[in-house]
Design an enzyme around this catalytic site. Structure first.
Site, short mmCIF file in Angstrom:
data_model
loop_
_atom_site.label_atom_id
_atom_site.label_comp_id
_atom_site.label_asym_id
_atom_site.label_seq_id
_atom_site.Cartn_x
_atom_site.Cartn_y
_atom_site.Cartn_z
N GLY A 164 95.14 42.38 -2.49
CA GLY A 164 96.45 41.79 -2.21
C GLY A 164 96.52 40.33 -2.61
O GLY A 164 95.50 39.67 -2.81
N GLY A 173 86.21 44.52 0.09
CA GLY A 173 86.01 45.64 -0.82
C GLY A 173 85.61 45.18 -2.21
O GLY A 173 84.70 45.74 -2.84
N ASP A 228 93.36 36.89 5.60
CA ASP A 228 93.09 37.05 7.03
C ASP A 228 91.97 36.14 7.53
O ASP A 228 91.75 36.05 8.73
CB ASP A 228 92.71 38.50 7.35
N GLY A 236 96.83 40.01 9.55
CA GLY A 236 95.63 40.00 10.38
C GLY A 236 95.29 41.41 10.81
O GLY A 236 95.62 41.80 11.92
N GLU A 286 99.22 41.88 12.66
CA GLU A 286 99.53 43.26 12.28
C GLU A 286 98.55 44.28 12.88
O GLU A 286 98.92 45.42 13.10
CB GLU A 286 99.58 43.42 10.77
#
Lengths: 434, 434, 434, 434
Positions: A84, A177, A206, A250, A305
């Site tokens: 992202g 990742g 985050d 988050g 979130e």
């Protein structure tokens, strides 16, 4: 020795950087591989090591080395950005390209489009050459100049591509990742006996990469969130018993929510994944909220979130195609539950989700400085032949850490830390919610 | 023990904060006076201490103590802000008032108007009472809600005022001079056997307080400077051989200039007080500037206000009323000298001095967070009866340090540091200017 | 007919724009050369015309014409930007290039570097080709992508250059002098019987072009000034009897100063070139300032750079090389005079000159919209063969006006207008200063 | 005479404003009730009136009158804010309070909390007195200082409240419904023979009030939206075939969406309520979108909240409690339909709804200027005894218009206008979508 970074082999080329090796000449010194920084700076730990003879955990100091593994004029680097968006990606790309070109004069830098997809020839994305002229203004924009994608590709294929294109160094800008991915690429390269350095620049809005002080883009994220919270307060106070709910990023860690609330002290409640709060009953969230409405007639709630997943237990678990549990939207859920609960007093709720607005913003000044320095350190480490490491800041110093050490677990907010206590002090929310 | 903070006496009151003393209950623990953090985290220093048995330098961890020296319900605090403006002063005032009121429930907080002048009854400024309602929005504005002034007042008079008004704690927000002043007040209080805690919150936009990571407002300063530099680049590139000179704050230390340049990489030269550059001749600034103009047809120069004082040597020394040497305006001087030098090629110079614009701006998010936390820690330390200390962040942790330790000398940029090297890497300016 | 624009000749080519000629089909209609808009919309003037049979002054409506003078596929355009910076120049350049390329598909657009200098081959600046790809992001930056310069060049030489490079249309973005220059170029072209359209896009950050509603960049100028005034208030109120003086642009007209003060109502005095104020004596500025300090203990003064020239009468007139009277710096002068006057009360003065910061900023949203539309209208008019005209907005409508009509005199603030009255209402400053 | 404003009766009190009645003395003149401005400034209309003898439509010029209906020292005013938030409300409140206090010196100004609810004593909200000190800083914040609510209250009750509290003037800041409400209040007052002036200040972030140039807050709305669109472009271009959908306000009229797209030309499609576009088939939206993706690999779509209602025809109509058709969420719908349609190529969609972020923002500089002037004019008209009017700007001049004239219908974007054509030119979207 713990936290020992890997090297591709002996570094035999002289660095073209005109640096020094002695103190006192007003010229920066090359950094030696042996320079180390203590990780735990509590006196308690020092005494423990002293008493037990235990080695304190140390991190390798980053910076330009006097000897390089790669011969600059024959070196080709590649840059890939995955996952992202996060403020500052373009600053890191720019910093890497500038450092490779101006400091080391390397032959070529390749831009890999659309994340790891770009290392899979089947996707047909091609490459783009990265020159100073092409990247000189990109730091002024959010997003990623190279494009990104989620998910992995075959490690073998990606290594094939790197070898086929004679890439000597791969810089991967991405989160957990991506870092695991680039480490796997490094492992496969090692297996094949190839000499390609792989470097991770941790990117996670985050701020949940373990061990490190903060990830780039994080300061910007709550800087962008901050006026949104200020104005959400206007929405709340503009109605009788007005409630604003702002969902911030988050997934596993509430750093953005907590920091944004600290930065804009009009926030009254912060709900984060680390908290096991309940809604109903004594010491539940509704009780605290009602008390707030009674005294002030409005409330501003920031929710990460990933918060409140405990509330969904017992409800039907929804899984996605890969079998992962799909998180429910806590913001929408909270809005619904509050509406249902407060039938005895009139309330007005406004729900705001600024996630995409935050993550696509350009880096602020603090992050711009950080990104440039991260990029420079990444380049210095790679040119020296280090591999499978990340560059980061720990205890306010730049260091190189083996990728595997930062991907073992996520960094989370410690509810007993001074940081979280400062959030409680700022919001005035009760301890018991935690 | 080095760096030992003073206490007014035994702390006998229970803290009203509902904190914990054990780990694992998700509630923040009271901090013990004995908790210490290592200052020098290089492995080299660790080994040195190990070998020699020397005590490593340690700092006292800040935070709420379980026992208080002051009885909250009978405590009166005062806040004073001194010296030049700096982003975040209002955030600190707000944080102190909120913490005193909501955390400790103290009797009264007094605002001292117009700096130390406000502690001299002859000035006739009076006092203002600080309540949560009065300060709740002030963090959104730059400047100081209380007003400020430069220079000192009679220490005896100020102590008289504190005693006459039954002040128990004095929070002084200010720079080097202010901190020395508040320490002198503390000394005088001690002499008189009074029990008044004096606390310094270091405020220096130049970021030149020794030992500490950074002072509040510093991040904002280069955040505000950054778009000004971006647009100064427009001025430079908008003319043939266009040159923009931007003077930034930094009397003795070039941190703002250097950080702003790092944050906005359109800057080509940074000149700081720490550098002994010359203008003419080989390896002089004009030579470097001309080379830049030849290749790019424009240049952006950032100069710290205290830079280049060596250039004025031999010129008539101008002294002010107090006999201090008056610094010449390096920005204006540079503009003049460049104009005189470049007669062989057409140039256009734009000179920009945004100092007042920067220092009067509201704190950005990062500084807002920092200011709140500084304020909270200042309050916790004072309530515990500590005195003559500053609160700050060192190695990314909040600590209490005796005032005398941070006012011994100014913090400066080390030209051999990684930080300055990153500036050189970003601007591309030659080492030899240093 | 008054205000009749010139045409190069009959327009014989069909416009490639797929527009309509009838109302009701939801497709924009081509604009006819005969469409006119009344300039003076007072009922008084209407009645006057009715009674006397006098023609009301009308302006030509701008927009795309159905027939073009130039054959797009054989048309070459050129763009030049002259004079000082102003927010929005890049937006206008971008709009012109996009419109020429995408709407009309013309052959080529040339960028003329560094103002009129770029039309003088002796300067050796060369040309740059302007393509959509090159200009697509420039609207995000202040300044001018093409560079600029002040002053004129030989008209004959410039026309030679246009003809030699087969330029069909010249877009000149600039102020009063530039517009007169491009009109002279147009006149020379006419004399030579050439068919080159010359178009002016009025650029004056001072907003002093006659007849037109506002010039582009003007809204941005006071939008950028506004937070500077807000923070200058912090400087003023941060000291006892603190005074902030902010000098804003406005050589002959005080529009920026007045609008900025209206936008940020913390301003207490606005001094503009249109006012014949005096400093001393009854109804002088010092009297008003002292009254303000007495009641509020601080004051914010905005002064336009051209204000107060009457105060310098009798002092030695300084002329520049060309024999023009050099304006004295009113900001510095005011600071000096106030310091000298207020010896009976303590004051602190802060002087702020943000001119370069304002004029080099990127256009705000309002100006971005305006610039795009101006550019499109400029292109439509030029393609239809109109020449020696400016494009602008009058009474909120876009029109074409002969250059000579807008360069007859400067637009100034009418001290009897509702606009100036609103400034007096906002600041509370007395009428008598005017 | 058309557009004739109502008066409460003869104005017998001398205005305390020290204005003039003659031109040439550099002092603003009182405005006479007879001063009028032509509405339609096309030459065509002028000729039509000339030929037919028809009266041209004229509007009353606003401004201070020499004679007042109300005796300031005995006048009480009230201010109420209704409906949704909009940038600038606080600026208008501030301007009204300042003008009433400083220009006219009226007795008292009452703040009515939470919209029309505040005029219903049963709600128990009470009143708040509005003083200069209380409102002096509120212009720096978005929202409404007074609070707001939606919907009406009994007109009789509200008039009872006004009379019971001896209110002489009611200023209502609100949209279409609010204006109709305040006109109904005025009508009821008339019926009762009371002498209370009611004034509307049109507030509609959608800019859909008929006749007027623009409503306050509108410029801010697309100014705040603009960087969000810039960064949404980063989201789109950051993924292969990335699509960003941004929903902006605009229930019946697409002004915000269209203006924001013009201000930030990275937008590729604007969908507004005025357009009857279809999704599928030739000349449908999907076709245009696919073409865009093919050539550029990303697309930015701005959609007004009221757009595409024609797409929902035939689906189940959902009505709310009052029987009104509930609009479906076009943004969410569009996202769903695009996802379903583009199965043949990989796409990534990001959906962004910044509505609450936009409407709660503080006014930008342009709107700040506008709000102050609106407020001043509102006060001048009310003091003169005018009632049931709105204050606004038409053809760039401030005027008073009977409320009933602006509430007859909504203002919409004319698809054949130059404005919409400029949007099509900027986005490059095809005509046929309209």
């Amino acid at each position: 020795m713990k936290f020992q970074n890997r090297n591709l082999g002996p570094a035999n080329y002289e660095s073209p950087l005109q640096l020094s090796t002695v103190r006192g000449d007003n010229i920066f010194n090359f950094v030696d591989d042996s320079e180390r920084l203590i990780f735990d700076l509590s006196r308690e730990n020092y005494d423990h090591c002293l008493k037990t003879g235990e080695e304190p955990l140390c991190l390798e100091k980053s910076g330009p080395r006097q000897k390089l593994f790669f011969d600059p004029k024959n070196t080709t680097a590649a840059v890939v950005t995955c996952g992202g968006l996060c403020p500052g990606i373009n600053n890191v790309i720019r910093g890497i390209v500038m450092a490779l070109h101006y400091f080391y004069g390397i032959k070529k830098t390749i831009g890999v489009p659309y994340g790891y997809e770009g290392l899979n020839p089947e996707m047909g994305h091609g490459f783009v050459e990265l020159t100073p002229d092409k990247v000189k203004d990109i730091h002024q924009f959010g997003g990623t100049f190279l494009g990104s994608s989620r998910g992995g590709q075959s490690v073998a294929t990606m290594v094939d591509t790197l070898i086929a294109n004679e890439v000597d160094i791969l810089f991967a800008i991405g989160g957990d990742g991506t870092l695991k991915g680039v480490d796997a690429i490094g492992e496969e390269i090692e297996k094949r006996g190839a000499k390609i350095s792989v470097v991770g620049v941790p990117k996670t809005i985050d701020n949940d990469i373990d061990l490190i002080d903060k990830s780039f883009g994080f300061e910007t994220s709550f800087d962008v969130a901050s006026p949104i919270l200020r104005d959400a307060h206007n929405e709340a106070s503009g109605a009788y018993n007005g409630i604003s709910i702002i969902k911030l990023m988050g997934r596993d860690s509430g750093f953005i929510a907590a920091s944004a609330a600290l930065a804009m002290p009009t926030v009254n409640f912060v709900l984060i994944p680390e908290m096991a709060f309940k809604l109903e009953g004594p010491h539940g969230f509704f009780e605290a909220l009602e008390k707030r409405l009674e005294s002030k007639k409005h409330a501003v709630i920031v929710v990460a979130e990933g918060a409140g997943q405990q509330l969904f237990e017992g409800t039907d678990v929804v899984k996605d195609a890969s079998g992962n549990i799909k998180h429910q939207d806590i913001g929408v859920y909270l809005k619904k539950r509050i509406s249902e609960h407060f039938t005895h007093i009139p309330i007005t709720i406004k729900y705001i989700d600024p996630s995409y607005i935050i993550r696509s913003a350009p880096a602020n000044s603090s992050d711009s400085v950080y990104c440039s320095r991260l990029a420079y350190h990444a380049v210095h480490g790679a040119m020296a032949g280090k591999t499978r490491f990340v560059v980061s800041k720990v205890n306010n110093r730049f260091v190189y850490i083996p990728i595997t050490e930062v991907t073992k677990k996520r960094k989370k907010i410690d509810l007993e830390s001074e940081f979280w206590f400062s959030v409680l002090q700022s919001t005035g929310q009760p301890f018991f919610l935690g």
